[in-house]
Design an enzyme around this catalytic site. Structure first.
Site, mmCIF file in Angstrom:
data_model
loop_
_atom_site.group_PDB
_atom_site.id
_atom_site.type_symbol
_atom_site.label_atom_id
_atom_site.label_comp_id
_atom_site.label_asym_id
_atom_site.label_seq_id
_atom_site.Cartn_x
_atom_site.Cartn_y
_atom_site.Cartn_z
ATOM 1 N N GLU A 154 -9.558 -10.857 -7.043
ATOM 2 C CA GLU A 154 -8.596 -9.757 -6.869
ATOM 3 C C GLU A 154 -7.425 -9.896 -7.843
ATOM 4 O OE1 GLU A 154 -7.650 -9.607 -2.688
ATOM 5 O OE2 GLU A 154 -9.655 -8.900 -2.167
ATOM 6 N N HIS A 209 -2.234 -5.331 1.778
ATOM 7 C CA HIS A 209 -3.536 -6.008 1.710
ATOM 8 C C HIS A 209 -3.283 -7.437 1.280
ATOM 9 C CE1 HIS A 209 -7.660 -7.015 0.497
ATOM 10 N NE2 HIS A 209 -7.092 -7.565 -0.561
ATOM 11 N N LYS A 245 0.827 -1.210 0.000
ATOM 12 C CA LYS A 245 0.000 0.000 0.000
ATOM 13 C C LYS A 245 0.869 1.272 0.000
ATOM 14 C CE LYS A 245 -3.955 -2.125 2.332
ATOM 15 N NZ LYS A 245 -4.979 -1.943 3.394
ATOM 16 N N ARG A 285 2.680 -6.673 9.356
ATOM 17 C CA ARG A 285 1.975 -5.461 9.823
ATOM 18 C C ARG A 285 2.464 -5.016 11.206
ATOM 19 N NH1 ARG A 285 -3.816 -7.484 7.603
ATOM 20 N NH2 ARG A 285 -3.964 -6.267 5.679
ATOM 21 N N TYR A 328 -12.556 -2.210 -3.443
ATOM 22 C CA TYR A 328 -13.058 -2.346 -2.071
ATOM 23 C C TYR A 328 -14.593 -2.293 -2.020
ATOM 24 C CZ TYR A 328 -8.427 -2.156 0.116
ATOM 25 O OH TYR A 328 -7.151 -2.443 0.545
HETATM 26 P P1 CMP Z 1 -7.354 -4.366 3.980
HETATM 27 O O1 CMP Z 1 -6.861 -5.692 4.406
HETATM 28 O O2 CMP Z 1 -6.848 -3.813 2.697
HETATM 29 O O3 CMP Z 1 -8.961 -4.398 3.932
HETATM 30 C C1 CMP Z 1 -9.757 -3.241 4.089
HETATM 31 C C2 CMP Z 1 -8.968 -2.046 4.526
HETATM 32 O O4 CMP Z 1 -9.721 -0.997 5.115
HETATM 33 C C3 CMP Z 1 -8.019 -2.461 5.630
HETATM 34 O O5 CMP Z 1 -7.011 -3.299 5.135
HETATM 35 C C4 CMP Z 1 -7.566 -1.096 6.139
HETATM 36 O O6 CMP Z 1 -6.587 -0.515 5.307
HETATM 37 C C5 CMP Z 1 -8.846 -0.271 5.980
HETATM 38 N N1 CMP Z 1 -9.537 -0.003 7.252
HETATM 39 C C6 CMP Z 1 -9.629 1.207 7.842
HETATM 40 N N2 CMP Z 1 -10.350 1.148 8.955
HETATM 41 C C7 CMP Z 1 -10.741 -0.133 9.109
HETATM 42 C C8 CMP Z 1 -11.509 -0.814 10.100
HETATM 43 N N3 CMP Z 1 -12.037 -0.176 11.152
HETATM 44 N N4 CMP Z 1 -11.704 -2.132 9.934
HETATM 45 C C9 CMP Z 1 -11.179 -2.768 8.858
HETATM 46 N N5 CMP Z 1 -10.442 -2.159 7.892
HETATM 47 C C10 CMP Z 1 -10.215 -0.866 8.025
#
Ligand code: CMP
Length: 132
Positions: free
Chosen positions: A126, A115, A9, A102, A49
């Site tokens: 995806e 992600h 990201k 992470r 998304y």
């Molecule tokens: P990702 O695994 O890419 O999936 C959805 C993304 O939304 C997550 O990682 C975060 O970058 C973002 N995100 C921001 N706030 C939240 C939250 N409260 N819960 C889950 N995802 C979040």
């Protein structure tokens, strides 16, 4: 062999951590099968998304994901989806297990550096989103 998708990201590309993430994946036994660097448009980020439509964090997430280049890649390994999710750790880095990607490099729950696909079904969707 199975396949999954990982995206480096903008918070990680900005800090020159692409090679670090790839190294973590390769050392864990993943084969990088495809990789590219892209700048997502707002429409593309919303489409990627779409599952989060209606969530309070979606607009901020789209702004973040379009703020800089991202590096999607296809990874191959036995049990790829589950093993990659274990390697990258929980969405919120403050809950991510010690030694996960992470926990190591993510800034917060939004700027969480990578992600990873969460199922074989979503991995196929995806992967098709970014690669022919
Ligand atoms: P990702 O695994 O890419 O999936 C959805 C993304 O939304 C997550 O990682 C975060 O970058 C973002 N995100 C921001 N706030 C939240 C939250 N409260 N819960 C889950 N995802 C979040």
């Amino acid at each position: 062999m199975s396949r999954t998708l990982l995206i480096v990201k903008p918070d990680a590309t900005e800090r020159n951590l692409i090679g670090h993430v790839v190294g973590r994946l390769e050392r864990a036994g993943f084969k990088v099968a495809e990789m590219r660097m892209v700048r997502l448009s707002e429409g593309e980020a919303r489409k990627f998304y779409a599952v989060h439509e209606g969530k309070p964090f979606l607009d901020d997430l789209v702004a973040f994901m379009t703020s800089g280049p991202v590096v999607p890649m296809v990874l191959e390994k036995e049990n790829a989806v589950e093993d990659m999710r274990t390697l990258i750790g929980a969405t919120d880095p403050s809950n991510a297990a010690c030694g996960t990607v992470r926990q190591e490099i993510a800034r917060d729950i939004q700027c969480n550096s990578v992600h990873g696909s969460d199922s074989d079904e979503n991995a196929a969707v995806e992967i098709a989103f970014f690669f022919d």
